[in-house]
Design a protein around this motif. Structure first.
Motif, PDB file in Angstrom:
ATOM      1  N   ALA A  15       0.831  -1.203   0.000  1.00  0.00           N
ATOM      2  CA  ALA A  15       0.000   0.000   0.000  1.00  0.00           C
ATOM      3  C   ALA A  15       0.867   1.255   0.000  1.00  0.00           C
ATOM      4  O   ALA A  15       0.478   2.300  -0.527  1.00  0.00           O
ATOM      5  N   CYS A  16       2.006   1.163   0.654  1.00  0.00           N
ATOM      6  CA  CYS A  16       2.874   2.334   0.757  1.00  0.00           C
ATOM      7  C   CYS A  16       3.830   2.472  -0.418  1.00  0.00           C
ATOM      8  O   CYS A  16       4.526   3.489  -0.545  1.00  0.00           O
ATOM      9  N   ALA A  17       3.932   1.433  -1.250  1.00  0.00           N
ATOM     10  CA  ALA A  17       4.883   1.472  -2.362  1.00  0.00           C
ATOM     11  C   ALA A  17       4.499   2.570  -3.360  1.00  0.00           C
ATOM     12  O   ALA A  17       3.320   2.785  -3.639  1.00  0.00           O
ATOM     13  N   ARG A  18       5.486   3.265  -3.887  1.00  0.00           N
ATOM     14  CA  ARG A  18       5.247   4.298  -4.884  1.00  0.00           C
ATOM     15  C   ARG A  18       5.646   3.799  -6.254  1.00  0.00           C
ATOM     16  O   ARG A  18       6.714   3.197  -6.432  1.00  0.00           O
ATOM     17  N   VAL A  19       4.808   4.126  -7.243  1.00  0.00           N
ATOM     18  CA  VAL A  19       5.132   3.789  -8.628  1.00  0.00           C
ATOM     19  C   VAL A  19       5.912   4.951  -9.224  1.00  0.00           C
ATOM     20  O   VAL A  19       5.394   6.068  -9.325  1.00  0.00           O
ATOM     21  N   VAL A  20       7.158   4.756  -9.581  1.00  0.00           N
ATOM     22  CA  VAL A  20       7.988   5.816 -10.144  1.00  0.00           C
ATOM     23  C   VAL A  20       7.710   5.912 -11.649  1.00  0.00           C
ATOM     24  O   VAL A  20       7.894   4.939 -12.379  1.00  0.00           O
ATOM     25  N   PRO A  21       7.231   7.090 -12.104  1.00  0.00           N
ATOM     26  CA  PRO A  21       6.925   7.223 -13.533  1.00  0.00           C
ATOM     27  C   PRO A  21       8.206   7.223 -14.351  1.00  0.00           C
ATOM     28  O   PRO A  21       9.277   7.590 -13.859  1.00  0.00           O
ATOM     29  N   PRO A  22       8.127   6.823 -15.588  1.00  0.00           N
ATOM     30  CA  PRO A  22       9.315   6.841 -16.447  1.00  0.00           C
ATOM     31  C   PRO A  22       9.746   8.276 -16.736  1.00  0.00           C
ATOM     32  O   PRO A  22       8.942   9.206 -16.701  1.00  0.00           O
ATOM     33  N   ALA A  23      10.999   8.452 -17.027  1.00  0.00           N
ATOM     34  CA  ALA A  23      11.527   9.771 -17.372  1.00  0.00           C
ATOM     35  C   ALA A  23      10.995  10.197 -18.735  1.00  0.00           C
ATOM     36  O   ALA A  23      10.709   9.351 -19.603  1.00  0.00           O
ATOM     37  N   PRO A  24      10.811  11.493 -18.951  1.00  0.00           N
ATOM     38  CA  PRO A  24      10.365  11.964 -20.269  1.00  0.00           C
ATOM     39  C   PRO A  24      11.355  11.550 -21.357  1.00  0.00           C
ATOM     40  O   PRO A  24      12.552  11.359 -21.105  1.00  0.00           O
ATOM     41  N   ARG A  25      10.837  11.445 -22.560  1.00  0.00           N
ATOM     42  CA  ARG A  25      11.684  11.120 -23.721  1.00  0.00           C
ATOM     43  C   ARG A  25      11.792  12.377 -24.583  1.00  0.00           C
ATOM     44  O   ARG A  25      10.784  12.932 -25.022  1.00  0.00           O
ATOM     45  N   ILE A  26      13.016  12.838 -24.834  1.00  0.00           N
ATOM     46  CA  ILE A  26      13.256  14.051 -25.611  1.00  0.00           C
ATOM     47  C   ILE A  26      13.817  13.648 -26.973  1.00  0.00           C
ATOM     48  O   ILE A  26      14.760  12.853 -27.055  1.00  0.00           O
ATOM     49  N   THR A  27      13.250  14.213 -28.014  1.00  0.00           N
ATOM     50  CA  THR A  27      13.757  13.979 -29.369  1.00  0.00           C
ATOM     51  C   THR A  27      13.988  15.325 -30.056  1.00  0.00           C
ATOM     52  O   THR A  27      13.373  16.336 -29.710  1.00  0.00           O
ATOM     53  N   MET A  28      14.842  15.316 -31.044  1.00  0.00           N
ATOM     54  CA  MET A  28      15.128  16.535 -31.809  1.00  0.00           C
ATOM     55  C   MET A  28      15.151  16.216 -33.296  1.00  0.00           C
ATOM     56  O   MET A  28      15.478  15.107 -33.714  1.00  0.00           O
ATOM     57  N   SER A  29      14.739  17.217 -34.070  1.00  0.00           N
ATOM     58  CA  SER A  29      14.745  17.094 -35.529  1.00  0.00           C
ATOM     59  C   SER A  29      15.264  18.399 -36.116  1.00  0.00           C
ATOM     60  O   SER A  29      14.670  19.453 -35.838  1.00  0.00           O
ATOM     61  N   PRO A  30      16.372  18.319 -36.835  1.00  0.00           N
ATOM     62  CA  PRO A  30      17.133  17.168 -37.289  1.00  0.00           C
ATOM     63  C   PRO A  30      17.695  16.338 -36.128  1.00  0.00           C
ATOM     64  O   PRO A  30      17.981  16.874 -35.069  1.00  0.00           O
ATOM     65  N   ALA A  31      17.864  15.070 -36.379  1.00  0.00           N
ATOM     66  CA  ALA A  31      18.360  14.172 -35.347  1.00  0.00           C
ATOM     67  C   ALA A  31      19.838  14.421 -35.087  1.00  0.00           C
ATOM     68  O   ALA A  31      20.579  14.933 -35.947  1.00  0.00           O
TER      69      ALA A  31
END
Length: 373
Positions: A15-31
């Motif tokens: 009940a006390c466990a926390r779900v850690v969200p994934p880190a954001p994903r950053i992309t750029m164009s041009p790659a």
């Protein structure tokens, strides 16, 4: 009993466990690591699963301007990218519960087969001009994609205006009405990276700033042989003048909204298309000459006071008493309107800076961008 306690502890831990969200994903164009990136689409940085908190991009040593969208999930450069240039990008995004992500990448833009540059801009940087002054941009080569180039030309003035193309090498900016007096105007030509045609790209930006001076507007009535000069709405000079004699089209002064284009003291005026000794030949040195068209029309001095205010006897110019012509010469700025009426010959839009002969609707028709009026 021991089993029940163990189960209860496990349930409490779950009940006390926390779900850690994934880190954001950053992309750029041009790659990142692109070796020959396209320039015309600019630079875009996107965050998936978070919000961008910082984007710093450099073209060489120059900071690249850009902006975030409303959600801060997308950043886009303000203009196209400079060709043949290395770009470095650093971006940071924040996700839920403070989870952050960061990227650092670099890429190089393409080297164009053909280049386009600005050959000249009128008015000059730092110049003070009259209220009718256009902005004339001439390119070093033909422009195939006029819309792309026109979008890159930013005029900052707070006044409504539009561009009009005259062929594929020149585009002119005119306001809907005359400039307000004493207005600062800046042209930013964001040409670097603009795809002007197949394999052809702009290579450099250009900035020109100028100031609109006092409002000096002159009106000439060739029927009454009078010229009235107003500065900021107040009469500054009343001048008796003589206009074109009107015996031929060449010797007929053009009616319309002229602009002063340049001036010199003196100017040598030679009859076009005639040899010495032929009828109508002249070769004269004229004082205090202010040019108002490309068809040989000037406001200038002439010592023929017997005609001024009484008759039209010139070869097409507006001539005035020497002291008043000197005053006009000394006070004239490029782009001052000289409005002439009363003749049968009309000033055409392509005669000098005759751009005010266009209605606003006709002027807008020369733009490659959607009409907004």
């Amino acid at each position: 009993m021991r089993l029940a306690v163990t189960i209860m502890i496990l349930l409490l831990l779950a009940a006390c466990a926390r779900v850690v969200p994934p880190a954001p994903r950053i992309t750029m164009s041009p790659a990142a690591d692109t070796a020959s990136a396209a320039t015309e689409r600019g630079l875009t940085v996107t965050a998936d699963g978070g919000r961008l908190t910082s984007v710093l991009a450099y073209a060489g040593r120059d900071l690249v301007p850009g902006s975030f969208d409303a959600s801060h999930t997308r950043w886009h450069s303000s203009w196209t990218l400079r060709p043949g240039t290395q770009y470095v990008v650093n971006a940071v995004a924040a996700g839920g519960d403070g989870v952050a992500a960061q990227i650092a990448g670099r890429f190089r833009t393409l080297s164009p087969q053909h280049t386009l540059a600005i050959g000249s801009v009128t008015p000059a940087d730092g110049e003070t001009v009259g209220v009718g002054m256009p902005i004339i941009v001439t390119f070093t080569g033909p422009v195939a994609d006029r819309a792309a180039v026109e979008r890159a030309l930013e005029v900052r003035s707070g006044v409504e205006g539009a561009w009009h193309w005259f062929g594929d090498r020149q585009v002119v900016y005119r306001t809907r009405s005359m400039w307000p007096a004493r207005r600062e105007v800046v042209l930013d030509a964001h040409l670097a990276g603009v795809r002007a045609g197949p394999g052809t790209y702009g290579t450099a930006d250009r900035t020109v700033s100028f100031e609109v001076g006092r409002a000096m507007v002159s009106t000439v009535d060739t029927r009454t042989h009078q010229m009235v000069v107003k500065q900021d709405g107040e009469v500054a000079q009343r001048m008796a003048v003589s206009a074109g004699m009107g015996t031929t089209e060449e010797y007929t002064t053009t009616s319309g909204v002229h602009l002063t284009m340049d001036k010199a003291d003196p100017v040598r005026m030679i009859s076009p298309g005639r040899e010495k000794g032929e009828p109508g030949y002249y070769d004269e040195v004229i004082d205090y000459a202010v040019r108002i068209s490309n068809s040989g029309e000037y406001v200038h001095a002439m010592d023929n006071e017997w005609a001024q205010g009484r008759a039209n006897v010139s070869h097409g110019c507006i001539n005035a008493r020497p002291d008043q012509a000197e005053w006009f010469y000394e006070h004239a700025l490029r782009g001052d309107p000289v409005i002439i009426t009363g003749t049968t010959r009309k000033l055409t839009p392509d005669n000098g800076w005759g751009f005010w002969q266009f209605t606003w609707a006709d002027w807008l028709s020369g733009s490659e961008l959607p009409i907004q009026s």
